[in-house]
Scaffold this active site. Structure first.
Site, short mmCIF file in Angstrom:
data_model
loop_
_atom_site.label_atom_id
_atom_site.label_comp_id
_atom_site.label_asym_id
_atom_site.label_seq_id
_atom_site.Cartn_x
_atom_site.Cartn_y
_atom_site.Cartn_z
N ASP A 118 0.85 -1.18 0.00
CA ASP A 118 0.00 0.00 0.00
C ASP A 118 0.90 1.25 0.00
O ASP A 118 1.84 1.34 -0.77
CB ASP A 118 -0.96 -0.07 1.20
N TRP A 119 0.60 2.25 0.86
CA TRP A 119 1.43 3.46 0.89
C TRP A 119 2.86 3.17 1.35
O TRP A 119 3.77 3.96 1.09
CB TRP A 119 0.78 4.52 1.78
N TRP A 159 -12.60 5.01 -3.14
CA TRP A 159 -11.94 5.05 -1.83
C TRP A 159 -11.46 6.47 -1.51
O TRP A 159 -11.64 6.95 -0.39
CB TRP A 159 -10.80 4.06 -1.82
N ASP A 245 -7.21 -8.37 -4.40
CA ASP A 245 -7.13 -6.93 -4.17
C ASP A 245 -7.50 -6.19 -5.45
O ASP A 245 -6.72 -6.16 -6.41
CB ASP A 245 -5.72 -6.54 -3.73
N HIS A 274 -6.66 -7.11 0.37
CA HIS A 274 -5.67 -6.04 0.29
C HIS A 274 -4.63 -6.16 1.40
O HIS A 274 -3.44 -5.98 1.16
CB HIS A 274 -6.38 -4.68 0.39
#
Length: 302
Positions: A118-119, A159, A245, A274
Site C-alpha cells: 500500500d502506501w 476510496w 485486491d 488487500h
C-alpha cells in the site's frame, strides 16, 4: 505544527504485539518504530500503508525474528504510536518522504531488505530508489509507485472520495473490509487504538488524495525519477501480491516486466485481500525468509 500524541493506555494488552517501543525525532515530531531481532543482522524494513500501522506486521515480525533476522517496522507520521499532525494539509507526499529519509538517516540502516505494501510501497520504493546503496533487496505486496501517467482503478477513486468526504471513517472496519478473514474484536481494537477520536485521523484521511492521479501531480517528477533507478535495479526484486485486491491487481506483472531484478525470482500470489499481512502472514514471511537465505548463500562478488 499542531499535532496529537495518542495516550499510551490505548496500546495496552494488544494481541500479538509484545514489542518494545522505540522513538526518534523527525522534523520535530516523534516517530515510533519496532526494532526486534539481533542488532548485527541485516535488517528487514517493513513499511505499512493506509490506514494501518506496524501492528499490521505483528505476525510477520515474530516469524522473521524467529529465523534470526532483525526487523524494523516504523509507524508513519499520523499513524500508530507516532505523532499525528491535526491539519490534513500538513501531509504531503514529499513531507512523508522527508520524515522517512530522516528516519533512515538516524537509524543508519544499511543492507536493507525492504518489505512494503500500500502506501508503504509509494514511500518505500521511492526511498530505495533515492538511497540504492543502502538496500539489498525489495519485496512488494499489493503496492505500486504511481506517476499519474496511468489511469487509476475505479475502486481507488471511490476510496479517495470516501476518505475525503465521509463524516464516518471507521479505521478498524476499513482494515477488516480489506482483509479476506474477519478480524477479532481485540484486533479491531488494536487498529482503532491510535485514533481516540476524529481529530487524530487527519493523516489517515490525507493519504488517498496524495496518490499521484495526473501527470502534473507535484509528486510525479520525483516518482518518474525513481522509476529510472528501478528500471536499472539488478538487485533482487520479489512480488508477493494477493489474489483478492481490486486496487493493486496487475501491479505485480507490471513491475516484473519493468524491473530487471525481478527476472528469475519466485514471484508468488498469496490468498487474501488487500491486507495480505492479515490473511497470509506465514506465506508472506516465508517468501522473505527464503529470499534472504538465497542472498546469504550467494558467493561474494569478485
Amino acid at each position: 505544527m499542531d499535532f496529537l500524541r495518542t495516550p499510551e493506555h490505548r496500546f495496552v494488552n494488544l494481541p500479538d504485539y509484545p514489542f518494545a517501543p522505540h522513538y526518534l525525532d523527525v522534523g520535530g515530531l516523534r516517530m515510533h518504530y519496532v526494532d526486534e531481532g539481533p542488532a548485527e543482522a541485516k535488517p528487514i524494513l517493513m513499511l505499512h500503508g493506509e490506514p494501518s500501522w506496524s501492528y499490521l506486521y505483528r505476525h510477520m515480525i515474530s516469524l522473521c525474528v524467529a529465523k534470526g533476522h532483525r526487523v524494523v517496522a516504523p509507524d508513519l507520521i499520523g499513524f500508530g504510536k507516532s505523532d499525528k499532525p491535526t491539519d490534513i494539509n500538513a501531509y504531503s507526499y514529499q513531507q512523508h518522504m522527508d520524515w522517512m529519509q530522516s528516519f533512515l538517516d538516524q537509524t543508519k540502516l544499511s543492507d536493507i531488505t525492504l518489505v512494503c505494501q500500500d502506501w508503504g510501497s509509494l514511500l518505500g520504493l521511492r526511498l530505495a530508489a533515492e538511497n540504492p546503496e543502502r538496500f539489498r533487496a525489495i519485496v512488494v505486496g499489493n503496492g505500486m509507485l504511481p506517476t499519474g501517467d496511468q489511469k487509476a482503478p475505479a475502486a481507488f477513486k471511490l476510496w479517495k472520495g470516501f476518505a475525503l468526504n465521509s463524516p464516518w471513517f471507521p479505521i478498524a472496519q476499513i482494515v477488516n473490509l480489506g482483509a479476506a478473514r474477519t478480524l477479532t474484536k481485540d484486533e479491531r481494537r488494536a487498529y482503532d487504538a491510535p485514533f481516540p477520536d476524529k481529530t487524530f485521523k487527519a493523516g489517515a484521511r490525507a493519504f488517498p488524495k496524495l496518490v499521484p492521479m495526473t501527470p502534473d501531480d507535484p509528486a510525479a517528477p520525483a516518482n518518474r525519477a525513481a522509476w529510472k533507478v528501478l528500471e536499472a535495479w539488478n538487485k533482487p526484486f520479489l512480488t508477493a501480491f494477493s489474489s483478492g485486491d481490486p486496487i493493486t491487481r496487475g501491479g505485480d506483472a507490471y513491475m516484473q516486466n519493468r524491473i530487471p531484478g525481478a527476472e528469475g525470482q519466485p514471484h508468488i500470489t498469496l490468498k487474501g485481500g488487500h491486507f495480505l499481512q492479515e490473511d497470509a502472514p506465514m506465506a508472506f514471511s516465508n517468501a522473505i525468509i527464503d529470499l534472504m537465505a538465497r542472498m546469504d548463500a550467494r558467493p561474494p562478488a569478485s
